[in-house]
Design a protein around this motif. Structure first.
Motif, PDB file in Angstrom:
ATOM      1  N   UNK A 128       0.830  -1.212   0.000  1.00 39.67           N
ATOM      2  CA  UNK A 128       0.000   0.000   0.000  1.00 39.67           C
ATOM      3  C   UNK A 128       0.862   1.259   0.000  1.00 39.67           C
ATOM      4  N   UNK A 129       1.980   1.214   0.698  1.00 38.94           N
ATOM      5  CA  UNK A 129       2.892   2.365   0.693  1.00 38.94           C
ATOM      6  C   UNK A 129       3.437   2.618  -0.703  1.00 38.94           C
ATOM      7  N   UNK A 130       3.825   1.556  -1.421  1.00 39.76           N
ATOM      8  CA  UNK A 130       4.304   1.716  -2.791  1.00 39.76           C
ATOM      9  C   UNK A 130       3.210   2.272  -3.697  1.00 39.76           C
ATOM     10  N   UNK A 131       1.969   1.839  -3.477  1.00 41.15           N
ATOM     11  CA  UNK A 131       0.859   2.366  -4.271  1.00 41.15           C
ATOM     12  C   UNK A 131       0.701   3.860  -4.053  1.00 41.15           C
ATOM     13  N   UNK A 132       0.769   4.290  -2.798  1.00 42.20           N
ATOM     14  CA  UNK A 132       0.617   5.707  -2.489  1.00 42.20           C
ATOM     15  C   UNK A 132       1.746   6.542  -3.081  1.00 42.20           C
ATOM     16  N   UNK A 133       2.962   6.010  -3.041  1.00 37.92           N
ATOM     17  CA  UNK A 133       4.124   6.808  -3.431  1.00 37.92           C
ATOM     18  C   UNK A 133       4.382   6.808  -4.936  1.00 37.92           C
ATOM     19  N   UNK A 134       4.142   5.663  -5.587  1.00 41.61           N
ATOM     20  CA  UNK A 134       4.639   5.518  -6.959  1.00 41.61           C
ATOM     21  C   UNK A 134       3.577   5.196  -8.006  1.00 41.61           C
ATOM     22  N   UNK A 135       2.425   4.675  -7.618  1.00 45.21           N
ATOM     23  CA  UNK A 135       1.522   4.093  -8.611  1.00 45.21           C
ATOM     24  C   UNK A 135       0.691   5.131  -9.362  1.00 45.21           C
ATOM     25  N   UNK A 136       0.435   6.284  -8.740  1.00 47.27           N
ATOM     26  CA  UNK A 136      -0.478   7.266  -9.332  1.00 47.27           C
ATOM     27  C   UNK A 136      -1.824   6.601  -9.634  1.00 47.27           C
TER      28      UNK A 136
END
Length: 317
Positions: A237-245
């Protein structure tokens, strides 16, 4: 027979046959060389080279497979071991390589377990200090500011209320960080509630709509397995928030025939061939601790999907 003697015998046999054909056969070489003689000798040489190449290819094929295994082995992605085949020293070499892989994977798992255990202990210590020291200090500051604001003139009182709101927001952020560092809800309310809290804590300003599909009737899990599931979901979820747009993300946990499957899927920009960072490699290390398999790839319809397949006790890989 050793590899050296096999190759030596192979070439010796080919040369012996060639010599016997020249000595005992009707083939002769004139001076100057006739066209028919040149054709016969060329055909004989070609036959010997082809036979020698085929035999050497068959004899060295297990070594080529072992070489491919050596160049593609990744301790974070365990694969089936190379099959023990061949003759002479080749089977011993393959068995030695497989034994070395077993030892390296065991040593890596042990060192990763120690490192992650130390990391979790440090997270708990920092979370405790944030809660006990900084949290209590800011709470005292808020109470003191309220007392001062109650006796301040109206213009100053408005400014103090603004400072109070900023301080209260900082206190809430510190508490949120402390909860992420030390998942108390996981210890107190269980895995399902802890996973729900992860999606509930997604900031509103991110404009990401989060959904949960979590089975409630889950089998009893070890504490380490629950922590791995929680940390993988948290990192995803952190990667989604930071990088996924992304605009939507779905977190699911369900039973499978072999155990449990955790899946985090978003509709963002996807991986786009980007190399794995420290976050994904950290998830792979955690997965290995409980014998799970982590898969990171594209989601149907676009985006990214992180899938963790955890075998239940007695069904470990």
């Amino acid at each position: 027979m050793s590899l050296f003697w096999r190759i030596f015998s192979l070439n010796a046999a080919v040369l012996t046959v060639a010599t016997a054909m020249l000595l005992l056969g009707p083939v002769t070489v004139s001076t100057p060389v006739l066209l028919t003689e040149a054709l016969v000798l060329s055909a004989g040489l070609g036959s010997m080279l082809v036979a020698n190449g085929v035999l050497l290819r068959l004899g060295l094929a297990p070594l080529q497979r072992l070489t491919r295994a050596m160049t593609t082995t990744d301790l974070l992605r365990p694969r089936p071991r190379p099959a023990v085949a061949g003759q002479g020293e080749i089977p011993d070499l393959i068995r030695t390589f497989n034994t070395m892989l077993d030892r390296l994977e065991a040593e890596r798992a042990a060192s990763a377990a120690r490192a992650l255990s130390a990391q979790e202990a440090e997270r708990r210590r920092i979370a405790q200090e944030l809660h006990d020291e900084i949290g209590q200090t800011l709470t005292a500051v808020l109470l003191e500011m309220k007392r001062v604001a109650d006796h301040a003139p109206p213009p100053v009182r408005a400014e103090l209320h603004s400072v109070q709101e900023s301080t209260r927001d900082s206190l809430d952020e510190i508490r949120r960080i402390a909860r992420r560092l030390r998942p108390g809800v996981l210890e107190e309310l269980g895995l399902v509630s802890a996973l729900k809290s992860l999606t509930a804590e997604i900031p509103a300003h991110s404009r990401i709509s989060a959904r949960n599909r979590l089975e409630k009737d889950l089998p009893a899990l070890e504490e380490e397995t629950e922590l791995v599931l929680y940390r993988v979901a948290q990192e995803s979820l952190t990667n989604t928030l930071r990088h996924a747009d992304a605009r939507n993300v779905e977190l699911s946990l369900c039973r499978t025939p072999s155990g449990l499957q955790l899946r985090v899927r978003d509709d963002g920009r996807g991986l786009r061939g980007a190399p794995e960072g420290a976050g994904i490699r950290g998830m792979r290390e955690r997965a290995l601790l409980v014998g799970a398999e982590l898969t990171v790839g594209g989601a149907p319809g676009g985006g990214t999907e992180v899938r963790l397949d955890v075998p239940l006790r007695g069904q470990a890989r």
